[in-house]
Motif scaffolding. Structure first.
Motif, PDB file in Angstrom:
ATOM      1  N   LEU A 173       0.858  -1.179   0.000  1.00  0.00           N
ATOM      2  CA  LEU A 173       0.000   0.000   0.000  1.00  0.00           C
ATOM      3  C   LEU A 173       0.895   1.229   0.000  1.00  0.00           C
ATOM      4  CD1 LEU A 173      -2.672  -0.984   2.689  1.00  0.00           C
ATOM      5  CD2 LEU A 173      -2.655  -1.477   0.244  1.00  0.00           C
ATOM      6  N   LYS A 174       0.418   2.318  -0.611  1.00  0.00           N
ATOM      7  CA  LYS A 174       1.234   3.519  -0.727  1.00  0.00           C
ATOM      8  C   LYS A 174       0.413   4.761  -0.427  1.00  0.00           C
ATOM      9  CE  LYS A 174       4.024   1.415  -4.315  1.00  0.00           C
ATOM     10  NZ  LYS A 174       4.601   1.529  -5.643  1.00  0.00           N
ATOM     11  N   SER A 175       1.079   5.756   0.109  1.00  0.00           N
ATOM     12  CA  SER A 175       0.475   7.058   0.342  1.00  0.00           C
ATOM     13  C   SER A 175       1.537   8.114   0.104  1.00  0.00           C
ATOM     14  CB  SER A 175      -0.057   7.158   1.778  1.00  0.00           C
ATOM     15  OG  SER A 175      -0.657   8.418   1.986  1.00  0.00           O
ATOM     16  N   SER A 176       1.113   9.297  -0.317  1.00  0.00           N
ATOM     17  CA  SER A 176       2.073  10.380  -0.499  1.00  0.00           C
ATOM     18  C   SER A 176       1.401  11.710  -0.202  1.00  0.00           C
ATOM     19  CB  SER A 176       2.650  10.373  -1.919  1.00  0.00           C
ATOM     20  OG  SER A 176       1.630  10.658  -2.861  1.00  0.00           O
ATOM     21  N   GLY A 177       2.237  12.696   0.035  1.00  0.00           N
ATOM     22  CA  GLY A 177       1.762  14.042   0.294  1.00  0.00           C
ATOM     23  C   GLY A 177       2.796  15.036  -0.177  1.00  0.00           C
ATOM     24  N   THR A 178       2.360  16.281  -0.351  1.00  0.00           N
ATOM     25  CA  THR A 178       3.275  17.308  -0.824  1.00  0.00           C
ATOM     26  C   THR A 178       3.410  18.432   0.200  1.00  0.00           C
ATOM     27  OG1 THR A 178       1.471  18.388  -2.024  1.00  0.00           O
ATOM     28  CG2 THR A 178       2.852  16.865  -3.274  1.00  0.00           C
ATOM     29  N   LEU A 179       4.588  19.032   0.176  1.00  0.00           N
ATOM     30  CA  LEU A 179       4.919  20.154   1.045  1.00  0.00           C
ATOM     31  C   LEU A 179       5.183  21.364   0.160  1.00  0.00           C
ATOM     32  CD1 LEU A 179       7.634  18.301   3.180  1.00  0.00           C
ATOM     33  CD2 LEU A 179       5.194  18.484   3.686  1.00  0.00           C
ATOM     34  N   ASP A 180       4.907  22.557   0.676  1.00  0.00           N
ATOM     35  CA  ASP A 180       5.280  23.770  -0.047  1.00  0.00           C
ATOM     36  C   ASP A 180       5.725  24.826   0.942  1.00  0.00           C
ATOM     37  OD1 ASP A 180       3.010  25.201   0.908  1.00  0.00           O
ATOM     38  OD2 ASP A 180       1.804  24.476  -0.758  1.00  0.00           O
ATOM     39  N   SER A 181       6.069  25.981   0.429  1.00  0.00           N
ATOM     40  CA  SER A 181       6.626  27.031   1.289  1.00  0.00           C
ATOM     41  C   SER A 181       5.556  27.886   1.967  1.00  0.00           C
ATOM     42  CB  SER A 181       7.553  27.931   0.465  1.00  0.00           C
ATOM     43  OG  SER A 181       6.819  28.528  -0.591  1.00  0.00           O
TER      44      SER A 181
ATOM     45  N   GLY B 149       8.311  19.761  -1.557  1.00  0.00           N
ATOM     46  CA  GLY B 149       8.764  18.425  -1.197  1.00  0.00           C
ATOM     47  C   GLY B 149       7.657  17.400  -1.327  1.00  0.00           C
ATOM     48  N   THR B 150       8.066  16.160  -1.230  1.00  0.00           N
ATOM     49  CA  THR B 150       7.137  15.039  -1.270  1.00  0.00           C
ATOM     50  C   THR B 150       7.472  14.102  -0.122  1.00  0.00           C
ATOM     51  OG1 THR B 150       7.023  15.173  -3.684  1.00  0.00           O
ATOM     52  CG2 THR B 150       6.246  13.140  -2.685  1.00  0.00           C
ATOM     53  N   VAL B 151       6.432  13.611   0.528  1.00  0.00           N
ATOM     54  CA  VAL B 151       6.567  12.615   1.591  1.00  0.00           C
ATOM     55  C   VAL B 151       5.884  11.360   1.078  1.00  0.00           C
ATOM     56  CG1 VAL B 151       6.099  12.073   4.005  1.00  0.00           C
ATOM     57  CG2 VAL B 151       6.365  14.464   3.302  1.00  0.00           C
ATOM     58  N   ARG B 152       6.554  10.217   1.186  1.00  0.00           N
ATOM     59  CA  ARG B 152       5.973   8.960   0.713  1.00  0.00           C
ATOM     60  C   ARG B 152       6.091   7.889   1.796  1.00  0.00           C
ATOM     61  NH1 ARG B 152       8.229  10.955  -3.988  1.00  0.00           N
ATOM     62  NH2 ARG B 152       6.798  11.026  -5.746  1.00  0.00           N
TER      63      ARG B 152
ATOM     64  N   LEU C  56      13.052  16.660  -0.856  1.00  0.00           N
ATOM     65  CA  LEU C  56      12.895  18.075  -0.538  1.00  0.00           C
ATOM     66  C   LEU C  56      13.663  18.951  -1.504  1.00  0.00           C
ATOM     67  CD1 LEU C  56      13.405  17.851   3.327  1.00  0.00           C
ATOM     68  CD2 LEU C  56      11.243  17.844   2.078  1.00  0.00           C
ATOM     69  N   GLN C  57      13.073  20.098  -1.800  1.00  0.00           N
ATOM     70  CA  GLN C  57      13.764  21.115  -2.585  1.00  0.00           C
ATOM     71  C   GLN C  57      13.798  22.389  -1.735  1.00  0.00           C
ATOM     72  OE1 GLN C  57      12.066  22.008  -6.409  1.00  0.00           O
ATOM     73  NE2 GLN C  57      13.640  23.509  -6.876  1.00  0.00           N
ATOM     74  N   LEU C  58      14.998  22.905  -1.535  1.00  0.00           N
ATOM     75  CA  LEU C  58      15.163  24.130  -0.753  1.00  0.00           C
ATOM     76  C   LEU C  58      14.922  25.347  -1.632  1.00  0.00           C
ATOM     77  CD1 LEU C  58      18.395  23.160   1.209  1.00  0.00           C
ATOM     78  CD2 LEU C  58      16.023  22.955   1.964  1.00  0.00           C
ATOM     79  N   GLU C  59      14.677  26.480  -0.976  1.00  0.00           N
ATOM     80  CA  GLU C  59      14.535  27.733  -1.718  1.00  0.00           C
ATOM     81  C   GLU C  59      15.788  27.936  -2.568  1.00  0.00           C
ATOM     82  OE1 GLU C  59      11.899  29.623  -1.926  1.00  0.00           O
ATOM     83  OE2 GLU C  59      10.709  28.731  -0.318  1.00  0.00           O
ATOM     84  N   ASP C  60      15.630  28.613  -3.692  1.00  0.00           N
ATOM     85  CA  ASP C  60      16.740  28.845  -4.618  1.00  0.00           C
ATOM     86  C   ASP C  60      17.928  29.503  -3.918  1.00  0.00           C
ATOM     87  OD1 ASP C  60      15.168  27.800  -6.623  1.00  0.00           O
ATOM     88  OD2 ASP C  60      14.447  29.763  -7.312  1.00  0.00           O
ATOM     89  N   GLY C  61      19.106  28.970  -4.220  1.00  0.00           N
ATOM     90  CA  GLY C  61      20.335  29.526  -3.688  1.00  0.00           C
ATOM     91  C   GLY C  61      20.715  29.068  -2.297  1.00  0.00           C
TER      92      GLY C  61
END
Length: 177
Positions: free
Chosen positions: A28-36, A106-109, A139-144
């Motif tokens: 079974l799988k689940s995922s979610g997204t993160l944002d700023s 980002g994504t959490v799985r 995860l992706q950090l803010e640019d720079g």
């Protein structure tokens, strides 16, 4: 009669699992997204669930349940993984905020392996419940922004330490009936 209907639905599944034990194992799988924008985790769900007024728990199709894409029903295993994704995502965002780590997205799985031979009572030695759960983050950090390895390690350790659902799974609580 409901019991006869359930038995009739489960009989071919049980036969299949007896003939081919590996056919009873599902991930079974689940995922979610993160944002700023906030300290939240948006869960990804199927179309039928999104349209439902409320979530309805039902049998997994491997246990004789109906197709969740039609009924919108989720098995409790799906819901457990959703709870883990949600809690881990929110906890990670809170810890990142406290540590001044600017997460852009980002994504959490979470994935969990179940063996329905145990759940269906076919094999007394087969476990009932998840045999393995995997949790991961992209995860992706803010640019720079670049992060030292020790800060990444601290983010992971504190997220694990303070995630209520993860700790509940990891440190089996006492139950009363």
């Amino acid at each position: 009669m409901a019991s006869a209907t359930l038995r009739a639905k489960q009989a071919p599944l049980k036969d299949s699992y007896r003939k081919d034990p590996s056919s009873a194992v599902v991930t079974l799988k689940s995922s979610g997204t993160l944002d700023s924008s906030s300290i939240t985790c948006k869960l990804s769900t199927g179309a039928a669930v999104k349209e439902a007024q409320s979530k309805v728990a039902g049998l997994h199709p491997y246990a004789g349940g109906d197709d969740p894409s039609i009924t919108g029903e989720l098995c409790s295993g799906d819901m457990l993984l959703e709870a883990l994704v949600a809690c881990a995502g929110v906890t990670l965002k809170a810890v990142a905020t406290a540590l001044s780590i600017p997460i852009k997205s980002g994504t959490v799985r979470a994935e969990g392996d179940l063996d329905f031979k145990g759940t269906m009572g076919i094999d007394r030695d087969a476990p009932v419940g998840f045999t393995e759960i995997r949790l991961g983050f992209e995860l992706q950090l803010e640019d720079g922004v670049e992060l030292e390895e020790e800060k990444v390690e601290k983010l992971g350790k504190l997220t694990e330490r303070y995630c209520v659902v993860l700790q509940t799974i990891a440190k089996k609580p006492s139950l009363s009936r």
